[in-house]
Design a protein around this motif. Structure first.
Motif, mmCIF file in Angstrom:
data_model
loop_
_atom_site.group_PDB
_atom_site.id
_atom_site.type_symbol
_atom_site.label_atom_id
_atom_site.label_comp_id
_atom_site.label_asym_id
_atom_site.label_seq_id
_atom_site.Cartn_x
_atom_site.Cartn_y
_atom_site.Cartn_z
ATOM 1 N N ARG A 1 0.808 -1.173 0.045
ATOM 2 C CA ARG A 1 -0.068 -0.052 0.050
ATOM 3 C C ARG A 1 0.891 1.199 -0.096
ATOM 4 O O ARG A 1 0.428 2.394 -0.344
ATOM 5 N N ARG A 2 2.150 1.242 0.329
ATOM 6 C CA ARG A 2 3.196 2.257 0.290
ATOM 7 C C ARG A 2 4.047 2.172 -0.903
ATOM 8 O O ARG A 2 4.856 3.201 -1.132
ATOM 9 N N ILE A 3 3.841 1.306 -1.770
ATOM 10 C CA ILE A 3 4.440 1.030 -3.094
ATOM 11 C C ILE A 3 3.692 1.083 -4.328
ATOM 12 O O ILE A 3 3.003 -0.279 -4.190
ATOM 13 N N GLY A 4 3.590 1.901 -4.991
ATOM 14 C CA GLY A 4 2.687 1.784 -6.356
ATOM 15 C C GLY A 4 3.638 1.147 -7.314
ATOM 16 O O GLY A 4 4.469 1.594 -7.679
ATOM 17 N N VAL A 5 2.912 0.068 -8.258
ATOM 18 C CA VAL A 5 3.676 -0.628 -9.276
ATOM 19 C C VAL A 5 3.101 -0.422 -10.325
ATOM 20 O O VAL A 5 1.834 -0.800 -10.472
ATOM 21 N N VAL A 6 3.925 -0.293 -11.490
ATOM 22 C CA VAL A 6 3.142 -0.209 -13.031
ATOM 23 C C VAL A 6 4.143 -1.019 -13.761
ATOM 24 O O VAL A 6 5.198 -1.088 -13.628
ATOM 25 N N HIS A 7 3.166 -2.141 -14.140
ATOM 26 C CA HIS A 7 3.986 -3.225 -14.803
ATOM 27 C C HIS A 7 3.730 -2.795 -16.464
ATOM 28 O O HIS A 7 2.670 -2.156 -16.885
ATOM 29 N N GLN A 8 4.586 -3.332 -17.306
ATOM 30 C CA GLN A 8 4.565 -3.264 -19.109
ATOM 31 C C GLN A 8 3.276 -3.892 -19.480
ATOM 32 O O GLN A 8 2.485 -2.977 -20.005
ATOM 33 N N ASP A 9 2.978 -4.735 -18.777
ATOM 34 C CA ASP A 9 1.466 -5.590 -19.113
ATOM 35 C C ASP A 9 0.354 -5.289 -18.176
ATOM 36 O O ASP A 9 -0.394 -6.316 -17.896
ATOM 37 N N CYS A 10 0.448 -4.108 -17.876
ATOM 38 C CA CYS A 10 -0.552 -3.608 -16.789
ATOM 39 C C CYS A 10 -1.900 -4.424 -16.692
ATOM 40 O O CYS A 10 -2.689 -4.846 -17.701
ATOM 41 N N GLN A 11 -1.777 -5.282 -15.492
ATOM 42 C CA GLN A 11 -2.848 -6.238 -15.284
ATOM 43 C C GLN A 11 -4.200 -5.565 -14.659
ATOM 44 O O GLN A 11 -3.874 -4.735 -13.418
ATOM 45 N N PHE A 12 -5.218 -5.785 -15.064
ATOM 46 C CA PHE A 12 -6.546 -5.093 -14.341
ATOM 47 C C PHE A 12 -7.310 -6.358 -14.147
ATOM 48 O O PHE A 12 -7.268 -7.204 -14.495
ATOM 49 N N LEU A 13 -8.677 -5.868 -13.533
ATOM 50 C CA LEU A 13 -9.687 -6.631 -13.309
ATOM 51 C C LEU A 13 -10.833 -6.224 -14.489
ATOM 52 O O LEU A 13 -11.312 -5.055 -14.514
ATOM 53 N N ASP A 14 -10.812 -7.139 -15.408
ATOM 54 C CA ASP A 14 -11.460 -6.827 -16.918
ATOM 55 C C ASP A 14 -12.860 -6.493 -16.716
ATOM 56 O O ASP A 14 -13.499 -5.857 -17.677
ATOM 57 N N HIS A 15 -13.442 -7.024 -15.321
ATOM 58 C CA HIS A 15 -14.797 -7.136 -15.243
ATOM 59 C C HIS A 15 -15.264 -5.631 -14.755
ATOM 60 O O HIS A 15 -16.524 -5.483 -14.616
#
Lengths: 223, 300
Positions: free
Chosen positions: A78-92
């Protein structure tokens, strides 16, 4: 914020990272570069506790990562924000719901006020009710960045954030990350895009770390 | 109080938290179907268990309080021996009452085998004497010895010989019913665990994203556990209603003969089936929680 003391890590066939020591101080801006497969993503995963060092000590906000339980790791994230190349989301879920997800899981209500300004900042006003699969590569990266910063974390780690976007979008993302750094956030970007690094160094005082022969070293004057 | 509040909060849920796990069609349907089927079967196992328990008690109580004396003797001696037996019984401690069955009663007893027009006076049918015991009962061995002296044609049948196996069989049936209920609960738990594991595997990316944004194990598990608990509750409710309806629609005891007498619920026993849905929900809760935490433990 994050400290590595002689950290080694391997996936079984010899060490990928060996005797890595580094320190991400509060408000610093780092680039992490190196060829594909050098261990950039692995190093970032060590930074947010997804992997545990085979040897050495990784300090996360003063705590030894090895001694942290899964719930402690959740609190660290919660203190580290992470951005990935293949940004994973909850598609629904909608884009707005995905961006507010860190607030939701921490038991806070994602208010319109919290999200509206942030969504506007990353330029996704028109997409807030869209589903992630409907977004372009650049829009996904900006949504991932917004999600990474919605909790106002101390550290932002970005793994090849510009890997799937054009140059203009890369500059736009870089601008957002530089703005966050100016707001006092510690930023580390893993990338092999040297042009991006050179451009960034014109805007912010950044240290460039290079992974070579399993070790992390400060990059030369060419960067 | 705080536990009841926690259960209410769990059932009420958190709309935002509930949405983080996408709906999963196959496992949802499987859970509802399994819970409904198992609840339906549990109603019957429960009915069997209660009925056999009742039967064992009835047989045990009714037969333990009575005995029969059969008097067989040559023509002309039967009535004398019956009088002698009655005299013996009148002075036997533990005998509350005794009476010789009338011809009509004996005819009614034999009617199923020989028809209604049985000529009792021309057949060498033994006379039967019904003996009602006091709660303390009588000394069967002593009574037999006295009867042998006073009325040699009298034979005491205290029902022990065939009462015990019947009561034992009924007791065993009751145990089987209870074991069936336990097996059904275990099977329900196993099936829901499989369904939950399938859902957890199918939602690996969801779990990864939730972990990435700082969700604790309890939060992630709760999203799955609540969903499966409510599905099991709904399925079990439907299964229980159908099971109870089927029991209720069974023919009345009088129409089916003695063997099936009481295979069903009586009075407050009708409340028992309605403990099945909450118990099914509890089984689902524990099974899913265990599966969820085991899965989450494997991933950092």
């Amino acid at each position: 914020m994050i400290e590595f003391d002689e950290v080694s890590y391997g996936y079984g066939g010899g060490p990928l990272l060996a005797d890595v020591s580094l320190r991400l101080a509060a408000g610093s801006f780092h680039f992490l570069t190196g060829p594909s497969g050098a261990g950039k993503t692995t190093l970032l995963k060590l930074c947010y506790g997804e992997l545990i060092a085979s040897q050495g000590r990784v300090g996360l906000f003063g705590e030894d990562a090895r001694s942290l339980g899964r719930d402690d790791i959740a609190m660290v994230r919660r203190r580290i924000g992470v951005v990935h190349q293949d940004c994973q989301f909850l598609d629904h879920l909608t884009v707005a719901e995905n961006i507010g997800l860190p607030l939701t899981v921490s038991g806070r209500t994602a208010t319109e006020e919290d999200l509206g300004e942030l969504i506007h900042w990353v330029g996704l006003d028109g997409q807030r009710q869209s589903r992630p699969p409907e977004l372009s590569g650049g829009e996904r990266q900006r949504a991932a960045l917004a999600r990474a910063v919605v909790m106002s974390p101390d550290v932002i780690l970005a793994d090849e954030p510009t890997g799937n976007v054009d140059w203009d979008m890369s500059l736009r993302l870089l601008k957002l990350l530089v703005e966050l750094n100016r707001m006092g956030k510690t930023v580390m970007i893993a990338t092999h895009d040297l042009n991006l690094i050179r451009t960034a160094k014109q805007q912010v005082q950044a240290r460039v770390l290079r992974i070579a022969s399993h070790r992390v070293q400060l990059a030369g004057a060419d960067l | 109080m705080s536990r009841a509040l926690a259960i209410l909060q769990f059932l009420a849920g958190d709309a935002q938290a509930d949405r983080v796990v996408p709906p999963t069609g196959f496992t949802a349907r499987l859970t509802v179907f399994v819970s409904a089927t198992m609840a339906f079967l549990t109603v019957f196992a429960l009915a069997l268990s209660l009925a056999t328990g009742r039967l064992a008690e009835n047989w045990s109580d009714a037969l333990a309080q009575s005995a029969t004396i059969r008097v067989s003797a040559p023509d002309g001696q039967v009535e004398d021996q019956v009088i002698a037996v009655m005299d013996v019984l009148a002075t036997t401690p533990g005998v509350a009452d005794a009476r010789a069955l009338t011809d009509d009663e004996q005819r009614a007893l034999l009617e199923p085998w020989f028809g209604p027009d049985l000529p009792l006076d021309t057949l060498p049918v033994p006379r039967l004497i019904e003996v009602i015991e006091t709660p303390e009962g009588f000394d069967a061995a002593g009574l037999r010895a006295r009867l042998a002296g006073e009325a040699p044609g009298a034979v005491l049948d205290d029902h022990t010989r065939w009462r015990e196996p019947l009561v034992r069989a009924a007791d065993r049936l009751r145990t089987l019913g209870l074991v069936s209920i336990l097996l059904i609960a275990a099977t329900t738990g196993a099936m829901i665990t499989l369904a939950a594991n399938a859902a957890l595997a199918a939602n690996e990316q969801v779990i990864r994203v939730l972990r990435l944004v700082g969700a604790r194990d309890a939060y992630i598990a709760r999203a799955f556990v609540r969903r499966y608990t409510l599905r099991a509750l709904a399925g079990a409710l439907v299964g229980t209603l159908f099971g109870a309806l089927a029991i209720w629609l069974m023919p009345e005891a009088e129409a089916t003969g003695n063997f099936l007498t009481g295979l069903g619920f009586r009075g407050v026993e009708w409340l028992w089936p309605f403990t099945i849905p909450p118990l099914a929900a509890l089984v689902a809760f524990m099974a899913t929680r265990r599966a969820a935490f085991a899965t989450l433990k494997e991933r950092r």
